[in-house]
Write a protein that holds these residues in place. Structure first.
Motif, PDB file in Angstrom:
ATOM      1  N   LYS A  11     -26.332 -19.822  -6.730  1.00 35.60           N
ATOM      2  CA  LYS A  11     -25.946 -19.966  -8.135  1.00 35.60           C
ATOM      3  C   LYS A  11     -25.682 -18.581  -8.702  1.00 35.60           C
ATOM      4  CE  LYS A  11     -27.322 -24.352  -9.444  1.00 35.60           C
ATOM      5  NZ  LYS A  11     -27.591 -25.188 -10.576  1.00 35.60           N
ATOM      6  N   HIS A 258     -29.431 -24.036  -2.774  1.00 38.17           N
ATOM      7  CA  HIS A 258     -29.333 -22.792  -3.547  1.00 38.17           C
ATOM      8  C   HIS A 258     -30.713 -22.310  -3.995  1.00 38.17           C
ATOM      9  CE1 HIS A 258     -29.639 -25.876  -6.681  1.00 38.17           C
ATOM     10  NE2 HIS A 258     -30.145 -24.921  -7.439  1.00 38.17           N
ATOM     11  N   HIS A 318     -33.549 -25.067  -2.764  1.00 41.76           N
ATOM     12  CA  HIS A 318     -33.450 -26.509  -3.035  1.00 41.76           C
ATOM     13  C   HIS A 318     -32.010 -26.929  -3.276  1.00 41.76           C
ATOM     14  CE1 HIS A 318     -33.647 -24.542  -6.948  1.00 41.76           C
ATOM     15  NE2 HIS A 318     -33.051 -25.603  -7.470  1.00 41.76           N
TER      16      HIS A 318
HETATM   17 FE   LIG Z   1     -31.617 -25.271  -9.024  1.00 41.36          FE
END
Ligand SMILES: [Fe+2]
Ligand SMILES: O=C(O)CCC(=O)C(=O)O
Length: 385
Positions: A11, A258, A318
């Motif tokens: 991310k 991520h 996760h």
């Molecule tokens: Fe997340």
């Protein structure tokens, strides 16, 4: 999608959580305050001033949090002098390009807040009795580790789940988000998505919920994180990125593997009816070890339940499986600690939270013990002179 090997995507850092609108690109002339420093340990008894009424290029909450780190002599001076002192420090850390981006984002937010009419005004200030279920409220009021543990379930090390939000609150927040999205659609206003991995969803902080969410973090999430995640800055969480994600066959379907740009992440399912969408966890890792193998004891699959929260470290790897029918909306808060991020720059040892660093450390210790044993055996075996 591989969940056992490398992270597909990371991310990207989302917009800075809160910003200001000032023009202070050049550090202010602070005269004899120019060698500004902070103290290492916070003065927890100090009651900070509020900066919320000011137009600043950094979050007003950041100034309030930073006050506890001011040297004792600075705690007695006026708010304005404290402000100049702290600004000077912050400007040293914030490059100009970043400040301009942050300023533009602040303007974007202000425009929305000036024009968007909330559907449920009561969501925009904290009404804990109306938002949270009684068991959660009681645990926070008691403020004891035992109280937190009594409402929490830990299905895998470092992942905590607990009942948190009342159904009525979930419904109101869902309809507020829908109302905001309708408004965006009608006004053709640009909507910024929560992060690089979602095409749907909305940033709650952008349309007026920042203050309420900040209170949620400070009064409810930080006390818990202080107990369960002290080694990643759980006690010093001081900013957040609050958003909702939306999944379904006509929305985002799944979320790749991520880590979050947070120290601690709160993830609460708001509803509605859906199947699939399970979260999968694969162990906590530092930057160096983010792509290392998962151990079997680190694997967890978790099915979301509306109103129920999941709390985990941001570095806990996760993702979310496909939502195969219906629509799933989750509230996310990425909670951050500026203090932890600053200290991380100097700390090389992550073995208090990274699963792989821990394994490496244990292995080194095992080898050292084995070598010492060998040495002793050799010595014992030697014929005495
Ligand atoms: Fe997340
Ligand atoms: O869909 C979910 O529940 C996970 C969302 C998530 O991990 C995130 O947005 O960072």
């Amino acid at each position: 999608m591989s969940v056992d090997g490398s992270l597909e995507r990371r991310k990207q850092p989302p917009p800075a959580p809160s910003t200001g609108n000032g023009n202070g690109v050049v550090p202010p002339n602070l005269g004899h305050y120019s060698a500004n420093r902070l103290r290492l340990n916070p003065n927890k008894d100090h009651k900070p001033d509020s900066y919320e009424d000011l137009q600043l290029e950094f979050s007003p909450f950041l100034f309030s949090s930073l006050e506890q780190y001011l040297p004792p002599s600075m705690l007695r001076v006026s708010r304005d002098i404290k402000l100049q002192y702290m600004k000077h420090i912050l400007l040293r850390y914030s490059p100009e390009g970043e400040r301009l981006r942050v300023q533009r984002h602040r303007e974007y937010r202000q425009k929305i807040i000036a024009n968007y009419k909330p559907l449920h005004k009561e969501l925009f200030t904290m009404h804990a009795e109306n938002f949270f279920v009684p068991s959660f409220l009681k645990a926070i009021k008691d403020d004891k580790e035992g109280g937190f543990r009594s409402i929490m379930f830990q299905p895998s090390p470092g992942v905590y789940t607990f009942e948190m939000l009342q159904p009525n609150f979930c419904e109101m927040l869902l309809s507020e988000v829908e109302s905001f999205e309708r408004w965006v659609h009608h006004t053709k206003y640009r909507i910024m998505r929560p992060n690089t991995m979602n095409k749907y969803g909305a940033v709650l902080d952008d349309f007026g919920l920042e203050t309420m969410l900040n209170k949620l973090m400070l009064d409810f999430i930080r006390p818990i994180s202080e107990v369960f995640f002290p080694e990643v800055g759980g006690a010093t969480l001081d900013s957040h990125h609050g958003f909702v994600v939306e999944y379904g066959t006509d929305r985002d379907v799944e979320l790749g593997f991520h880590v979050d740009d947070s120290e601690v992440t709160l993830n609460v399912c708001l509803g509605k009816q859906f199947s699939g969408g399970e979260l999968f966890f694969r162990g906590v890792r530092c930057d160096k070890h983010v792509n290392t193998e998962t151990q079997s004891e680190e694997m967890l699959d978790y099915s979301h339940v509306p109103g129920r929260a999941v709390l985990h470290r941001g570095r806990h790897r996760h993702g979310a499986r496909a939502t195969t029918s219906g629509r799933r909306v989750n509230l996310l808060m990425w909670c951050r600690s500026a203090v932890f991020r600053e200290l991380r720059k100097y700390q090389k040892d992550c073995s208090s939270w990274c699963g792989e660093c821990q394994r490496e450390k244990k292995e080194r210790q095992r080898q050292a013990v084995a070598a010492t044993k060998m040495e002793l055996l050799k010595r014992d075996g030697k014929p005495t002179a």
